[in-house]
Design a protein around this motif. Structure first.
Motif, short mmCIF file in Angstrom:
data_model
loop_
_atom_site.label_atom_id
_atom_site.label_comp_id
_atom_site.label_asym_id
_atom_site.label_seq_id
_atom_site.Cartn_x
_atom_site.Cartn_y
_atom_site.Cartn_z
N VAL A 184 12.07 14.41 -33.93
CA VAL A 184 10.90 13.54 -33.85
C VAL A 184 10.89 12.61 -35.05
O VAL A 184 10.99 13.06 -36.20
CB VAL A 184 9.59 14.38 -33.83
CG1 VAL A 184 8.37 13.46 -33.77
CG2 VAL A 184 9.60 15.34 -32.65
N GLN A 185 10.78 11.30 -34.78
CA GLN A 185 10.64 10.34 -35.89
C GLN A 185 9.33 10.61 -36.61
O GLN A 185 8.33 10.96 -36.00
CB GLN A 185 10.69 8.91 -35.32
CG GLN A 185 10.90 7.83 -36.35
CD GLN A 185 9.60 7.36 -36.99
OE1 GLN A 185 8.54 7.53 -36.39
NE2 GLN A 185 9.69 6.80 -38.19
N ARG A 186 9.35 10.46 -37.95
CA ARG A 186 8.23 10.91 -38.77
C ARG A 186 6.88 10.39 -38.29
O ARG A 186 5.88 11.12 -38.28
CB ARG A 186 8.48 10.48 -40.23
CG ARG A 186 7.45 11.06 -41.21
CD ARG A 186 7.77 10.64 -42.63
NE ARG A 186 9.09 11.11 -43.03
CZ ARG A 186 9.32 12.33 -43.54
NH1 ARG A 186 8.32 13.19 -43.68
NH2 ARG A 186 10.54 12.70 -43.88
N ALA A 187 6.82 9.12 -37.88
CA ALA A 187 5.56 8.53 -37.43
C ALA A 187 5.38 8.64 -35.92
O ALA A 187 4.41 8.11 -35.37
CB ALA A 187 5.48 7.06 -37.85
N GLY A 188 6.30 9.34 -35.25
CA GLY A 188 6.18 9.54 -33.81
C GLY A 188 6.62 8.35 -32.97
O GLY A 188 6.30 8.29 -31.78
N ARG A 189 7.35 7.41 -33.56
CA ARG A 189 7.76 6.21 -32.80
C ARG A 189 8.80 6.54 -31.74
O ARG A 189 8.95 5.81 -30.77
CB ARG A 189 8.27 5.13 -33.76
CG ARG A 189 7.16 4.43 -34.55
CD ARG A 189 7.68 3.21 -35.28
NE ARG A 189 8.52 3.58 -36.41
CZ ARG A 189 8.05 3.78 -37.63
NH1 ARG A 189 6.74 3.66 -37.87
NH2 ARG A 189 8.85 4.12 -38.62
N TRP A 190 9.52 7.65 -31.90
CA TRP A 190 10.48 8.09 -30.88
C TRP A 190 10.74 9.57 -31.06
O TRP A 190 10.45 10.15 -32.11
CB TRP A 190 11.80 7.31 -30.94
CG TRP A 190 12.48 7.25 -32.28
CD1 TRP A 190 12.44 6.23 -33.18
CD2 TRP A 190 13.28 8.28 -32.89
NE1 TRP A 190 13.16 6.54 -34.30
CE2 TRP A 190 13.69 7.79 -34.15
CE3 TRP A 190 13.69 9.55 -32.50
CZ2 TRP A 190 14.50 8.54 -35.01
CZ3 TRP A 190 14.49 10.29 -33.36
CH2 TRP A 190 14.90 9.78 -34.60
N PHE A 191 11.30 10.18 -30.02
CA PHE A 191 11.80 11.55 -30.12
C PHE A 191 13.08 11.64 -29.32
O PHE A 191 13.35 10.82 -28.43
CB PHE A 191 10.76 12.58 -29.66
CG PHE A 191 10.44 12.55 -28.19
CD1 PHE A 191 11.15 13.32 -27.27
CD2 PHE A 191 9.39 11.75 -27.71
CE1 PHE A 191 10.85 13.31 -25.92
CE2 PHE A 191 9.10 11.73 -26.36
CZ PHE A 191 9.83 12.50 -25.46
N GLU A 192 13.93 12.64 -29.66
CA GLU A 192 15.19 12.85 -28.97
C GLU A 192 15.29 14.29 -28.50
O GLU A 192 14.96 15.21 -29.24
CB GLU A 192 16.39 12.58 -29.91
CG GLU A 192 16.62 11.12 -30.19
CD GLU A 192 17.84 10.90 -31.07
OE1 GLU A 192 18.24 9.73 -31.24
OE2 GLU A 192 18.41 11.89 -31.57
N VAL A 193 15.76 14.47 -27.27
CA VAL A 193 16.07 15.80 -26.73
C VAL A 193 17.47 15.73 -26.14
O VAL A 193 17.72 14.92 -25.25
CB VAL A 193 15.05 16.22 -25.65
CG1 VAL A 193 15.43 17.58 -25.09
CG2 VAL A 193 13.65 16.25 -26.21
#
Length: 235
Positions: A184-193
């Motif tokens: 998860v990007q620190r500010a929530g701008r993206w996430f990866e699974v």
């Protein structure tokens, strides 16, 4: 090694025709080479038949425990790739017993690398993650001819084969483990699974909810707190 499998098949067939008239040990060695060929080619059922034939020929030969050990370890790696963990473990134990009769650095390296395939594909959960991390570094060392282990592996056809198969097992184990990892990007701008990225740059509420969840990895966050995180100041 060049991936010219059909050409290799023709050459090995010719070699075996001649070796059957000459020497039982080398007939077994190149019978196991046929197993390696079809294993790397992806024809696992054919490979299994050749490994079984190699074991039969080795039993009738007076010498060749080193080559038999490598062939048995390769058969173990094949079973691991096909999901039979029990059979893979049994064959690997047999390979190690054969190798103990006449210690040799090349044989030890090849069996260790086929053992890596078994370990990587038989482990689950944290054990698999640990195996991936350990073998990622060790396989890199084995591929480097400047290291002591690399010098042994890179100068042996059988060891190079076992390294290629171990790398295939590592890639598969890493791919199977990847969906369990969430970034998860620190500010929530993206996430990866599993390496696939989802962009939340324009989804303010979802972005804030994601950050709130990421900061409570063990759970324990209330529904009302999630609502406040996503829509602060609203009722």
């Amino acid at each position: 090694e060049l991936g010219l499998f059909e050409r290799a098949e023709t050459l090995l067939s010719t070699a075996l025709e001649r070796l059957r008239e000459m020497d039982g040990v080398y007939e077994a060695v190149y019978t196991s080479a046929c197993g390696d060929l079809y294993f790397e080619w992806g024809k696992h059922d054919v490979a299994r038949t050749w490994y079984a034939e190699s074991a039969r020929v080795f039993q009738g030969a007076l010498l060749g425990s080193r080559h038999a050990a490598i062939a048995t370890a390769a058969a173990a790696a094949l079973e691991a790739h096909d999901g039979d963990r029990v059979r893979a473990s049994q064959l690997l134990d047999s390979a190690r017993r054969l190798a103990s009769r006449s210690p040799n650095r090349v044989v030890e390296a090849a069996i260790a690398l086929h053992g890596a395939s078994v370990e990587l594909l038989a482990a689950d959960g944290p054990a698999r993650l640990a195996a991936v991390q350990r073998w990622d570094a060790e396989l890199a060392e084995c591929a480097d001819a400047k290291t002591p282990r690399g010098r042994v592996v890179t100068t042996s056809f059988e060891a190079r084969f076992s390294l290629r198969i171990a790398r295939r097992a590592l890639a598969r184990a890493r791919a199977e483990e990847a969906p369990r990892v969430l970034r998860v990007q620190r500010a929530g701008r993206w996430f990866e699974v599993g390496g696939a990225r989802v962009d939340l740059g324009r989804r303010g509420a979802l972005r804030r909810i994601l950050v709130a969840l990421a900061n409570h990895p063990g759970g324990g966050i209330k529904q009302t707190e999630l609502a406040l995180a996503g829509w602060p100041g609203e009722r």
